[in-house]
Write a protein that holds these residues in place. Structure first.
Motif, mmCIF file in Angstrom:
data_model
loop_
_atom_site.group_PDB
_atom_site.id
_atom_site.type_symbol
_atom_site.label_atom_id
_atom_site.label_comp_id
_atom_site.label_asym_id
_atom_site.label_seq_id
_atom_site.Cartn_x
_atom_site.Cartn_y
_atom_site.Cartn_z
ATOM 1 N N ARG A 21 75.125 64.328 89.986
ATOM 2 C CA ARG A 21 74.112 63.300 89.717
ATOM 3 C C ARG A 21 73.471 63.417 88.335
ATOM 4 O O ARG A 21 73.462 62.445 87.566
ATOM 5 N N PRO A 22 72.917 64.588 87.930
ATOM 6 C CA PRO A 22 72.247 64.635 86.619
ATOM 7 C C PRO A 22 73.197 64.446 85.452
ATOM 8 O O PRO A 22 72.813 63.896 84.419
ATOM 9 N N ARG A 25 74.272 60.612 85.142
ATOM 10 C CA ARG A 25 73.256 59.742 84.557
ATOM 11 C C ARG A 25 73.425 59.598 83.050
ATOM 12 O O ARG A 25 73.113 58.556 82.469
ATOM 13 N N ARG A 28 75.194 56.741 81.049
ATOM 14 C CA ARG A 28 74.462 55.509 80.726
ATOM 15 C C ARG A 28 75.172 54.268 81.265
ATOM 16 O O ARG A 28 75.214 53.218 80.621
ATOM 17 N N PRO A 30 75.821 52.097 85.183
ATOM 18 C CA PRO A 30 75.510 52.046 86.616
ATOM 19 C C PRO A 30 76.729 52.483 87.432
ATOM 20 O O PRO A 30 77.818 51.925 87.296
ATOM 21 N N ARG A 192 73.177 54.772 94.172
ATOM 22 C CA ARG A 192 73.288 54.307 92.791
ATOM 23 C C ARG A 192 72.774 55.370 91.832
ATOM 24 O O ARG A 192 71.734 55.987 92.066
ATOM 25 N N VAL A 193 73.509 55.574 90.766
ATOM 26 C CA VAL A 193 73.120 56.502 89.714
ATOM 27 C C VAL A 193 72.982 55.689 88.437
ATOM 28 O O VAL A 193 73.949 55.070 87.984
ATOM 29 N N GLU A 194 71.793 55.684 87.868
ATOM 30 C CA GLU A 194 71.535 54.872 86.695
ATOM 31 C C GLU A 194 70.892 55.701 85.597
ATOM 32 O O GLU A 194 70.311 56.760 85.844
ATOM 33 N N TRP A 195 70.990 55.201 84.380
ATOM 34 C CA TRP A 195 70.432 55.857 83.208
ATOM 35 C C TRP A 195 68.908 55.761 83.251
ATOM 36 O O TRP A 195 68.340 54.670 83.265
ATOM 37 N N PRO A 196 68.191 56.910 83.242
ATOM 38 C CA PRO A 196 66.732 56.865 83.348
ATOM 39 C C PRO A 196 66.011 56.812 82.002
ATOM 40 O O PRO A 196 64.787 56.764 81.975
ATOM 41 N N ALA A 201 65.818 61.687 81.317
ATOM 42 C CA ALA A 201 67.087 62.391 81.489
ATOM 43 C C ALA A 201 66.933 63.865 81.139
ATOM 44 O O ALA A 201 67.422 64.752 81.850
ATOM 45 N N ASP A 205 67.238 66.907 83.751
ATOM 46 C CA ASP A 205 68.215 67.951 83.482
ATOM 47 C C ASP A 205 67.556 69.324 83.497
ATOM 48 O O ASP A 205 68.034 70.267 84.117
#
Length: 277
Positions: A21-22, A25, A28, A30, A192-196, A201, A205
């Motif tokens: 997951r991390p 992300r 960048r 979806p 869903r994994v999206e760019w935070p 990020a 991390d």
């Protein structure tokens, strides 16, 4: 497969979703993430960041990269920022294939034409088996069969044959998901994994490292050397990807850079705290 077949891809990571997951992300993009059997996770792009899928990003030219180039870059980016291998499976109307990335080693891949005709090197399959720790006899025999002509096996069947070998390692795709087929909007266990954003990020991390057992070990000369190597490799790779208008390799460089910078920051921050404690 034919010219009307959908373009698609899967990223198979040989680790659990919490570890993926991390890192994911930082691509960048979806993505959908789900467990895929004991010790495996699967990532599926929600959009189509390749040729014909959507307009190219700024700096990528008039069209985005084809699916194999994008996924090759993503697999490399995920693998160099982690300790587990990443297998990218991709397909379009003309071909299908895979790219296996593992650490800083050169990625290995294989391609089949739409009718299933092998178009790769046999040595790639043996390297594939070695890097994934497959059985050197039974599994290699099954993989070798995928490199020989078979009039009854098209490219989709070849991908399924590859996945069948990996089921012996525990791989099990979620129900409703299959190589060579368009992915559904949702399937069992998907998130869903999206760019935070860069700030979040880096915080996520570092937080993941802080709460893990690895935190105390990611300080000192070795940690600084690794983070420095990631930065040294990531910056030129990102520049090369931008010059070549290769979004996948630009992502790989950006991900290396993103991992190197937090690594140095973590070592410095935690080292400073330790010194003051």
């Amino acid at each position: 497969m034919d010219a009307t077949s959908p373009v698609g891809a899967l990223l198979l990571c040989r680790t659990v979703p919490d570890a993926v997951r991390p890192v994911a992300r930082l691509l960048r993009e979806p993505l959908l993430l789900a467990p895929a059997g004991p010790g495996w996770s699967v990532l599926v792009p929600e959009g189509e960041p390749w040729q014909g899928g959507r307009p190219a990003r700024a700096g990528e030219g008039e069209r985005a990269d084809p699916v194999d180039r994008v996924l090759g870059g993503w697999a490399t980016a995920l693998a160099v920022g982690s300790t587990w291998p990443v297998l990218a499976l991709w397909w379009d109307g003309d071909r299908a294939g895979y790219t296996l990335a593992s650490g800083f080693r050169r990625p290995v891949g294989y391609v089949w034409l739409a009718d299933g005709t092998p178009a790769g090197e046999d040595e790639a399959m043996r390297t594939f088996a070695e890097r994934l720790g497959l059985d050197p006899v039974l599994d290699v025999q099954s993989l070798d069969a995928l490199t020989r002509p078979d009039p009854d096996a098209d490219a989709r069947a070849r991908l399924r044959g590859l996945l069948a070998v990996l089921t012996r390692t525990g791989l099990a795709l979620p129900a409703g998901l299959d190589a060579g087929e368009p992915g559904g909007e949702a399937w069992e266990g998907a998130e869903r994994v999206e760019w935070p954003g860069w700030r979040d990020a880096v915080r996520v991390d570092l937080g993941a490292v802080e709460s893990s057992r690895l935190g105390p070990w990611l300080r000192g000369p070795r940690a600084r050397a690794l983070a420095g190597a990631q930065l040294a490799a990531g910056l030129p790779l990102a520049l090369w990807g931008a010059v070549r208008r290769s979004g996948g390799w630009a992502f790989a460089g950006a991900l290396l850079t993103a991992h190197g910078a937090p690594g140095l920051a973590y070592d410095r921050v935690r080292g400073g705290r330790a010194g003051g404690e």
